[in-house]
Write an enzyme that holds these catalytic residues in place. Structure first.
Site, mmCIF file in Angstrom:
data_model
loop_
_atom_site.group_PDB
_atom_site.id
_atom_site.type_symbol
_atom_site.label_atom_id
_atom_site.label_comp_id
_atom_site.label_asym_id
_atom_site.label_seq_id
_atom_site.Cartn_x
_atom_site.Cartn_y
_atom_site.Cartn_z
ATOM 1 N N ARG A 101 0.834 -1.245 0.001
ATOM 2 C CA ARG A 101 -0.109 -0.037 0.085
ATOM 3 C C ARG A 101 0.850 1.305 -0.009
ATOM 4 N NH1 ARG A 101 -3.431 -2.007 -1.818
ATOM 5 N NH2 ARG A 101 -5.811 -2.358 -1.326
ATOM 6 N N HIS A 156 -0.952 0.786 -9.775
ATOM 7 C CA HIS A 156 -1.803 0.305 -8.866
ATOM 8 C C HIS A 156 -2.330 -1.224 -9.579
ATOM 9 C CE1 HIS A 156 -3.869 -0.056 -4.834
ATOM 10 N NE2 HIS A 156 -3.813 -1.320 -5.344
HETATM 11 P P1 NDP Z 1 -2.345 -10.775 4.865
HETATM 12 O O1 NDP Z 1 -3.286 -10.096 5.750
HETATM 13 O O2 NDP Z 1 -2.518 -12.094 4.716
HETATM 14 O O3 NDP Z 1 -0.956 -10.400 5.364
HETATM 15 C C1 NDP Z 1 -0.405 -9.243 5.819
HETATM 16 C C2 NDP Z 1 0.928 -9.348 6.274
HETATM 17 O O4 NDP Z 1 1.240 -8.069 6.893
HETATM 18 C C3 NDP Z 1 1.041 -10.322 7.519
HETATM 19 O O5 NDP Z 1 2.161 -11.151 7.492
HETATM 20 C C4 NDP Z 1 1.110 -9.461 8.889
HETATM 21 O O6 NDP Z 1 1.727 -9.898 9.959
HETATM 22 C C5 NDP Z 1 1.942 -8.288 8.150
HETATM 23 N N1 NDP Z 1 1.699 -6.854 8.917
HETATM 24 C C6 NDP Z 1 0.767 -6.162 8.998
HETATM 25 N N2 NDP Z 1 0.855 -5.268 9.887
HETATM 26 C C7 NDP Z 1 2.143 -5.422 10.322
HETATM 27 C C8 NDP Z 1 3.199 -4.672 11.262
HETATM 28 N N3 NDP Z 1 2.673 -3.725 11.776
HETATM 29 N N4 NDP Z 1 4.392 -5.091 11.255
HETATM 30 C C9 NDP Z 1 4.904 -6.008 10.471
HETATM 31 N N5 NDP Z 1 4.124 -6.732 9.704
HETATM 32 C C10 NDP Z 1 2.691 -6.634 9.599
HETATM 33 O O7 NDP Z 1 -2.434 -9.809 3.509
HETATM 34 P P2 NDP Z 1 -2.362 -10.125 2.013
HETATM 35 O O8 NDP Z 1 -0.984 -10.819 1.765
HETATM 36 O O9 NDP Z 1 -3.348 -11.075 1.416
HETATM 37 O O10 NDP Z 1 -2.158 -8.740 1.398
HETATM 38 C C11 NDP Z 1 -1.090 -7.849 1.686
HETATM 39 C C12 NDP Z 1 -1.523 -6.602 1.090
HETATM 40 O O11 NDP Z 1 -1.133 -6.440 -0.379
HETATM 41 C C13 NDP Z 1 -3.016 -6.026 1.266
HETATM 42 O O12 NDP Z 1 -3.435 -5.635 2.609
HETATM 43 C C14 NDP Z 1 -2.895 -5.071 0.218
HETATM 44 O O13 NDP Z 1 -2.584 -3.682 0.899
HETATM 45 C C15 NDP Z 1 -1.702 -5.443 -0.559
HETATM 46 N N6 NDP Z 1 -2.423 -5.742 -2.020
HETATM 47 C C16 NDP Z 1 -1.893 -4.860 -3.009
HETATM 48 C C17 NDP Z 1 -2.208 -5.275 -4.432
HETATM 49 C C18 NDP Z 1 -1.893 -4.397 -5.669
HETATM 50 O O14 NDP Z 1 -2.371 -4.594 -6.847
HETATM 51 N N7 NDP Z 1 -0.749 -3.703 -5.326
HETATM 52 C C19 NDP Z 1 -3.114 -6.535 -4.530
HETATM 53 C C20 NDP Z 1 -3.459 -7.346 -3.573
HETATM 54 C C21 NDP Z 1 -3.073 -6.956 -2.327
HETATM 55 P P3 NDP Z 1 0.922 -11.108 10.909
HETATM 56 O O15 NDP Z 1 1.088 -12.227 9.713
HETATM 57 O O16 NDP Z 1 1.987 -11.351 11.856
HETATM 58 O O17 NDP Z 1 -0.354 -10.703 11.161
HETATM 59 C C1 OXD Z 2 -6.115 -4.995 -3.232
HETATM 60 C C2 OXD Z 2 -5.736 -4.246 -4.261
HETATM 61 O O1 OXD Z 2 -6.074 -4.689 -2.367
HETATM 62 O O2 OXD Z 2 -6.074 -4.262 -5.614
HETATM 63 O O3 OXD Z 2 -6.623 -5.943 -3.806
HETATM 64 O O4 OXD Z 2 -4.790 -3.208 -4.038
#
Ligand code: NDP
Ligand code: OXD
Length: 324
Positions: free
Chosen positions: A239, A287
């Site tokens: 993000r 994005h």
């Molecule tokens: P998940 O919720 O499965 O994973 C998030 C990860 O981030 C977890 O490992 C979590 O830790 C870690 N995390 C969250 N907060 C912190 C913190 N403060 N410090 C350290 N680690 C942290 O999400 P997804 O893998 O499904 O997706 C990740 C992100 O990718 C989404 O939230 C979205 O914003 C982004 N995204 C972007 C896309 C794009 O097109 N650019 C498409 C899809 C997703 P823990 O395991 O310990 O909870």
């Molecule tokens: C998502 C994205 O969060 O598209 O899926 O960014």
């Protein structure tokens, strides 16, 4: 009818989505659930008491709160930060997109940009423009370390693909994780050791108050610069609010970073006057690292609605206290 039975009977589906896929979602939802059952914002009309489920992507804040019998909200993406910022979001489960299809698409972006660094593609592009035929030493993938911030569904998937290509992979998350073949770190206490090993930093973190502005100059200066990659690189497909754009430019200028591939930005679309657009060592994408195939997501929504109607708990719900 009592409030409880009205809520039980509310089974219409509201679609409120922004973007080029909105029409496709409307078509798919109508085909899957029947046109009678689907209402599409902003033509949804009133009253909204029949709405049991809302499928949203960047919908106007306050809209879900106008549906008194809402049972669940489906976020049409993985990151639900826009939705969670709604100050009057009803207290119903929020389900986000989680699927191998989505993990694969985002991982493609990650692997592409890791390989661009590894195979020095920018250098060879520049040579081609000048008509230069020159081979440079090519380190093995096993000589480079990729560090993944965020070891969730997508981070672990990308880690597996990078391991299969032979890269050393380290990972960092909020809580402790065990991922085959990956050295893991967690929390504030593990961050510096993670950064010190990382040459190519991949951010797959959600936007939360804790992650906001994390990718700043002080952090970027802690990356490993003297490894086989020939400098430190940043790839952000998580993000935009996690990064500080001005600090990335400063890190590139002072040498803390050798290059960056950025798919997300604090302000989207990226403003026309951002120096990132024209920086010679930055790749900007709009994005689009990964969108789940709408056909797959609509089937997932149908599966979850069927669970809800059988009284089973919904899967892949957001924990509102964590913010993701
Ligand atoms: P998940 O919720 O499965 O994973 C998030 C990860 O981030 C977890 O490992 C979590 O830790 C870690 N995390 C969250 N907060 C912190 C913190 N403060 N410090 C350290 N680690 C942290 O999400 P997804 O893998 O499904 O997706 C990740 C992100 O990718 C989404 O939230 C979205 O914003 C982004 N995204 C972007 C896309 C794009 O097109 N650019 C498409 C899809 C997703 P823990 O395991 O310990 O909870
Ligand atoms: C998502 C994205 O969060 O598209 O899926 O960014």
């Amino acid at each position: 009818m009592t409030r409880a039975s009205a809520a039980m009977q509310a089974d219409a589906i509201l679609l409120a989505a922004e973007g080029e896929q909105a029409e496709l979602y409307a078509r798919l939802l109508r085909a899957r659930f029947g046109a009678q059952r689907v209402r599409v914002w902003p033509q949804q009309g009133e009253p909204l008491s029949e709405i049991g489920y809302a499928c949203v992507w960047k919908a106007p804040h306050g809209l879900p709160a106008r549906c008194p019998n809402l049972k669940a909200i489906f976020n049409l993406g993985a990151g639900a930060d826009h939705l969670l910022a709604d100050p009057v979001l009803p207290d119903v489960p929020v389900v986000r997109a989680v699927h191998r299809d989505l993990s694969m698409r985002v991982s493609e972006y990650v692997v592409l940009h890791v390989l661009m660094v590894h195979r020095r593609q920018r250098l060879y592009d520049a040579q081609q423009r000048e008509g230069v035929w020159q081979v440079h030493a090519q380190p093995g993938a096993n000589e480079m370390t990729v560090g993944i911030m965020g070891l969730g569904h997508i981070g672990q998937h990308a880690a597996g693909l990078l391991r299969a290509l032979g890269f050393n992979v380290v990972g960092w998350s909020r809580t402790q994780k065990s991922v085959p073949g990956v050295e893991t770190f967690h929390g504030d206490a593990g961050l510096d050791a993670f950064l010190a090993r990382t040459e190519i930093l991949v951010c797959l973190l959600p936007a939360t108050p804790q992650t906001e502005g994390l990718l700043n100059l002080a952090l970027l200066r802690k990356l490993r610069r003297d490894g086989a990659a020939g400098g430190a690189f940043l790839i952000n497909a998580g993000r935009g609010r996690v990064q500080v754009d001005a600090d990335i430019v400063a890190a590139l200028e002072e040498g803390a970073l050798a290059g960056a591939a950025l798919d997300v930005f604090p302000v989207e679309p990226l403003p026309a006057d951002s120096p990132l657009w024209r920086h010679p060592r930055v790749t900007v994408t709009p994005h689009n690292a990964g969108d789940i195939a709408p056909e797959i997501l609509v089937e997932e929504i149908a599966r979850q609605i069927a669970r809800c109607e059988r009284g089973l708990p919904l899967e892949n719900t957001i924990d509102r206290t964590r913010g993701y």
